[in-house]
Design an enzyme around this catalytic site. Structure first.
Site, mmCIF file in Angstrom:
data_model
loop_
_atom_site.group_PDB
_atom_site.id
_atom_site.type_symbol
_atom_site.label_atom_id
_atom_site.label_comp_id
_atom_site.label_asym_id
_atom_site.label_seq_id
_atom_site.Cartn_x
_atom_site.Cartn_y
_atom_site.Cartn_z
ATOM 1 N N LYS A 149 6.476 4.517 9.004
ATOM 2 C CA LYS A 149 5.234 4.900 9.707
ATOM 3 C C LYS A 149 4.543 3.665 10.241
ATOM 4 C CE LYS A 149 2.327 3.260 6.323
ATOM 5 N NZ LYS A 149 1.392 2.131 6.478
ATOM 6 N N ASP B 275 0.244 6.261 0.099
ATOM 7 C CA ASP B 275 0.924 6.620 1.357
ATOM 8 C C ASP B 275 2.011 7.675 1.177
ATOM 9 O OD1 ASP B 275 -0.562 4.763 2.699
ATOM 10 O OD2 ASP B 275 1.073 3.340 3.005
HETATM 11 O O1 C5P Z 1 -1.688 3.321 -3.589
HETATM 12 P P1 C5P Z 1 -0.874 2.099 -3.433
HETATM 13 O O2 C5P Z 1 0.073 1.875 -4.567
HETATM 14 O O3 C5P Z 1 -0.217 1.966 -2.107
HETATM 15 O O4 C5P Z 1 -1.905 0.908 -3.487
HETATM 16 C C1 C5P Z 1 -1.550 -0.427 -3.721
HETATM 17 C C2 C5P Z 1 -2.804 -1.216 -3.978
HETATM 18 O O5 C5P Z 1 -3.599 -1.265 -2.788
HETATM 19 C C3 C5P Z 1 -3.723 -0.585 -5.013
HETATM 20 O O6 C5P Z 1 -3.398 -1.028 -6.286
HETATM 21 C C4 C5P Z 1 -5.084 -1.062 -4.580
HETATM 22 O O7 C5P Z 1 -5.286 -2.387 -5.029
HETATM 23 C C5 C5P Z 1 -4.979 -1.120 -3.088
HETATM 24 N N1 C5P Z 1 -5.513 0.085 -2.413
HETATM 25 C C6 C5P Z 1 -6.874 0.279 -2.341
HETATM 26 N N2 C5P Z 1 -7.378 1.370 -1.701
HETATM 27 C C7 C5P Z 1 -6.565 2.263 -1.108
HETATM 28 C C8 C5P Z 1 -5.166 2.094 -1.169
HETATM 29 C C9 C5P Z 1 -4.665 0.988 -1.834
HETATM 30 O O8 C5P Z 1 -7.655 -0.539 -2.853
HETATM 31 N N3 C5P Z 1 -7.083 3.289 -0.468
#
Ligand code: C5P
Length: 292
Positions: free
Chosen positions: A10, A137
């Site tokens: 994406k 995601d």
């Molecule tokens: O959800 P995901 O594993 O992709 O997120 C990775 C990191 O990115 C999280 O641990 C967080 O630190 C940050 N994040 C965030 N806010 C979001 C998505 C991700 O702070 N909406």
């Protein structure tokens, strides 16, 4: 029996962060667009108990930390399949730590593939719940086509395809270094404007893509995470400037980077930029052109 599933990636046409949440994540609004560049996942049921993952890319760990393995564990636990035997093989074409959602897509395809292979024990809402625990995601990749997402990115609403984007030439460049998503979000504290974006930008861009000119829409592509990323890696800004000079009507970093994407009026126009881009920035990194 082996099931083969394609795992697309994406880009975020817009990633607008609205503020920090009490749970440590960030509230955001984003427009996801699928890109027809695919990893491939093969799932084979086995009499040998265990979850085994292999991958053609040696640098990707295939232990319990891999999102595919985590997705498989969650699936079997939730479906109450007690002693599963499964062999998973991943062929990677999407670069890692790229902002292209490759790992999230692989996790979503694991959930969907296992659900098919085991006669659909889980419903859509359960799959959605599992996806949200795996990453922000992952939910996007349970559906097809473009989508708007809010919350931390997991609250996904599918939207109609954008006819204006169909057949546009997408240029993607990953420079060979990755950017950690957690780092990019963590840095936002230093950029109050980027941390506290104005809500409504996603709806504005969606309207422009549906009813306005692409040139006007191109001005409204926006990514809050560019504030820290372009500060640390100024070359990402130079890529965008160059791609705009070459006729891109939009150029932006995708997700938390480090991939830069650019949109041209056609695939031949995107392809025509490959050589000048190489001459300017060298034969490094990962470069792809594809029609949307
Ligand atoms: O959800 P995901 O594993 O992709 O997120 C990775 C990191 O990115 C999280 O641990 C967080 O630190 C940050 N994040 C965030 N806010 C979001 C998505 C991700 O702070 N909406």
């Amino acid at each position: 029996m082996t099931l083969r599933r394609l795992s697309p990636c994406k880009i975020n046409l817009l990633l607008n962060i609205l503020g920090r949440r009490p749970d440590g994540f960030h509230e955001l609004e984003t427009i996801f667009h699928p890109v027809p560049l695919m990893d491939e996942l093969e799932l084979t049921r086995s009499d040998q108990v265990g979850i085994r993952l292999t991958c053609d890319l040696p640098e990707l760990s295939v232990d319990g930390s891999n999102l595919v393995v985590r997705a498989a564990h969650l699936f079997f636990e939730t479906a109450k399949i007690l002693r599963p035997g499964i062999d998973l093989h991943l062929t990677k074409r999407i670069p890692l730590a790229a902002g292209l959602g490759g790992g999230s897509s692989n996790a979503a395809q694991t959930l969907l593939g296992l659900n098919t292979l085991y006669d659909e024990p889980l419903g859509a809402a359960q799959l959605d719940g599992l996806a949200a625990t795996l990453g922000s995601d992952v939910n996007f990749f349970l559906q097809e086509g473009p989508a708007l997402a809010v919350g931390r990115g997991e609250a996904v609403s599918s939207v109609e395809s954008f006819p204006a984007l169909s057949g546009q030439g997408l240029f993607l460049f990953h420079p060979g270094f990755g950017i950690s998503t957690a780092w990019a979000f963590g840095e936002l504290g230093r950029y109050p404007q980027a941390l506290n974006g104005r809500a409504g930008r996603a709806a504005d861009l969606e309207a422009l893509l549906r009813h306005g000119s692409l040139r006007a829409a191109g001005q409204s592509f926006y990514n809050s995470l560019e504030a820290p990323a372009l500060k640390k890696f100024p070359i990402l800004g130079l890529y965008q400037d160059f791609l705009r000079e070459q006729g891109a009507w939009a150029a932006l970093m995708s997700g938390s980077g480090s991939t830069t994407f650019a949109l041209f009026d056609s695939l031949p126009k995107a392809r025509a930029v490959v050589q000048p881009f190489r001459e300017r920035f060298g034969e490094v990194g990962w470069l792809q052109t594809v029609a949307l």
